[in-house]
Design an enzyme around this catalytic site. Structure first.
Site, mmCIF file in Angstrom:
data_model
loop_
_atom_site.group_PDB
_atom_site.id
_atom_site.type_symbol
_atom_site.label_atom_id
_atom_site.label_comp_id
_atom_site.label_asym_id
_atom_site.label_seq_id
_atom_site.Cartn_x
_atom_site.Cartn_y
_atom_site.Cartn_z
ATOM 1 C CE LYS A 173 37.581 7.683 -84.213
ATOM 2 N NZ LYS A 173 36.183 8.075 -83.828
ATOM 3 C CD GLU A 249 33.215 -4.000 -93.410
ATOM 4 O OE1 GLU A 249 32.730 -3.404 -94.410
ATOM 5 O OE2 GLU A 249 32.680 -4.017 -92.297
ATOM 6 C CB CYS A 283 29.198 -1.862 -94.845
ATOM 7 S SG CYS A 283 29.486 -3.326 -93.836
ATOM 8 C CD GLU A 380 28.041 2.352 -98.265
ATOM 9 O OE1 GLU A 380 27.975 1.243 -97.723
ATOM 10 O OE2 GLU A 380 29.038 3.084 -98.178
#
Length: 470
Positions: A173, A249, A283, A380
């Site tokens: 996906k 991750e 990331c 973040e």
């Protein structure tokens, strides 16, 4: 290359080597996907399960032949690299030159794992008694893979390559914002000669398409790259279904530590690229820049000027360094974080605003006088915002750099190499050979390198009684 004449060839689901309509028969703008249903996931998983069945073409294929197929796919991507890069930029917004770079690196990843296909093997074991014991490495089976929007082709290849090398079949996906290149590469996989059902691509939203794959009892493993919040959901789905294997991750808030013995110009360049690459949508971005007091003021001055000089604009124009952010929610979050930095007392040195009213463009932004308790130093941002923190001593910065719920990457700029093991997982060259993955809330499991193969293999132990040891 302009963006007006890029043909979008594939907009359906890719299941069992065919482009097919959703069960609902509904279409959607590529950046506003309609909700895919459980029925679509069922079709994709059924195709992958059939391709993995005993005696199938894929299961019966020699390992060396798998490697040749992967190499063929890499060659076809190289053939179509300009089209794929244009499609990537159209869908994602990153500069065209960056898309070329990402895809070239992805080709290298495919070729690396193509060479591994016939080198996956078990061991013989000197068991006690009249027994011959060995282990066999076997593919785990049907795997679900869910990837983010920031590096669409690269993330696809990081997931596909080790899974295919191991002999698994795939239901992927892609992110709902960026499905176009996943479908285009799936078409190339068909052209390369991959058997029906080995690769399936299911565009759609996470709560529908993604959840359906994760909850399916015929999916034996899920590999996910994305937010820590959704990582928790993936583990819940595993627990609620068949206890499938999971690798995650996830997010990061990575420190980049600059000591006062560093060359300031070099440090500014490294730190700039560490946070502003891919518009800060990374990331493992160096999103906490710790600078020792002796060079702090000079670093802030030069880093701020470099941010002001960064060229933002049309990603198809040569020389553009930063295109738009991915979508409105991302833009809104970045602007909220910038406002938070101002409110909490950080000094705005550069940027801080949206650019224009058309597109999701943000000025490259630099904050100094940032402290550890500020939101911009803890959460973040996933945008072009550099936060610069001051430190005095080695012991102090070791504690502060590691004082985070994340653990995805870290960097040290110094001439004193003995400092480098004192921090979170080290920043890495993004090459095929080196494993990449996190500690703590940055997840577990690895992409790339030999370690990634282990995520798609299981070990079978075989013991054989023999008349006499030989």
């Amino acid at each position: 290359m302009g963006d007006k004449n890029i043909p979008i060839k594939y907009t359906q689901l890719f299941i069992d080597n065919e482009f097919v309509d959703a069960v609902s028969k509904k279409n959607f703008p590529y950046f506003q996907p309609f909700k895919r249903t459980k029925a679509d996931a069922e079709r994709a998983v059924a195709a992958a399960k059939s391709a993995f069945s005993r005696g199938s073409e894929w299961r019966s294929m020699d390992a060396s032949a798998r490697g040749k197929l992967i190499n063929k796919l890499a060659d076809l991507i190289q053939r179509d690299i300009e089209y794929l890069a244009a499609l990537e930029t159209l869908n994602n917004g990153k500069p065209y030159e960056d898309s070329i770079f990402d895809i070239q690196g992805s080709i290298d990843v495919f070729k690396y794992y193509a060479g591994y296909c016939d080198k996956i093997h078990g061991n013989t074991i000197p068991a006690d008694g009249n027994c011959f014991a060995l282990t066999r490495k076997e593919p785990i089976g049907v795997v679900g893979q869910i990837i983010p929007w920031n590096y669409p082709i690269a993330m696809l290849v990081w997931k596909w390559a080790p899974a295919l090398a191991a002999g698994c079949t795939i239901v992927m996906k892609p992110a709902e914002q960026t499905p176009l290149t996943a479908l285009a590469v799936a078409a190339l996989a068909r052209e390369a000669g991959f058997p029906k059902g080995v690769i399936n691509v299911l565009p759609g939203y996470g709560p529908t398409a993604g959840a359906a794959v994760c909850l399916h009892d015929d999916v034996r493993k899920v590999a996910f790259t994305g937010s820590t919040e959704i990582g928790h959901c993936i583990l819940e789905y595993s627990a609620k279904s068949n206890l499938k294997a999971v690798s995650l991750e996830l997010g990061g808030k990575s420190p980049l530590v600059i000591f006062d013995d560093a060359d300031v110009n070099e440090a500014v360049e490294i730190a700039h690229n560490a946070i502003f690459a891919n518009h800060g949508q990374n990331c493992c971005a160096g999103s906490r820049t710790f600078v020792q007091a002796g060079v702090y003021d000079e670093f802030v001055k030069r880093a701020s000027q470099k941010a002001r000089d960064r060229k933002v604009g049309n990603p198809f124009q040569p020389g553009t360094e930063q295109g738009p952010q991915i979508d409105q929610p991302s833009l809104d979050k970045i602007l909220r974080m910038i406002a938070s930095g101002k409110q909490e007392g950080a000094t705005l040195q550069a940027g801080g605003n949206r650019i224009g009213t058309e597109g999701y463009f943000v000025e490259p932004t630099v904050f100094s006088d940032v402290t550890d308790d500020m939101i911009i130093a803890k959460e973040e941002i996933f945008g072009p915002v550099q936060t610069i923190l001051k430190f005095e001593t080695l012991d102090e910065v070791i504690q502060r750099a590691n004082n985070t719920k994340y653990g995805l990457a870290a960097g040290v700029i110094t001439k004193k190499y003995q400092y480098c093991d004192c921090f979170c997982p080290s920043r890495r060259s993004r090459i095929s050979l080196t494993p990449f993955g996190g500690y703590k809330k940055s997840g577990f499991g690895k992409d790339l390198g030999e370690d990634a193969l282990k995520e798609y293999l299981q070990t079978k132990t075989i013991s054989i009684k023999v008349p006499m040891k030989n």
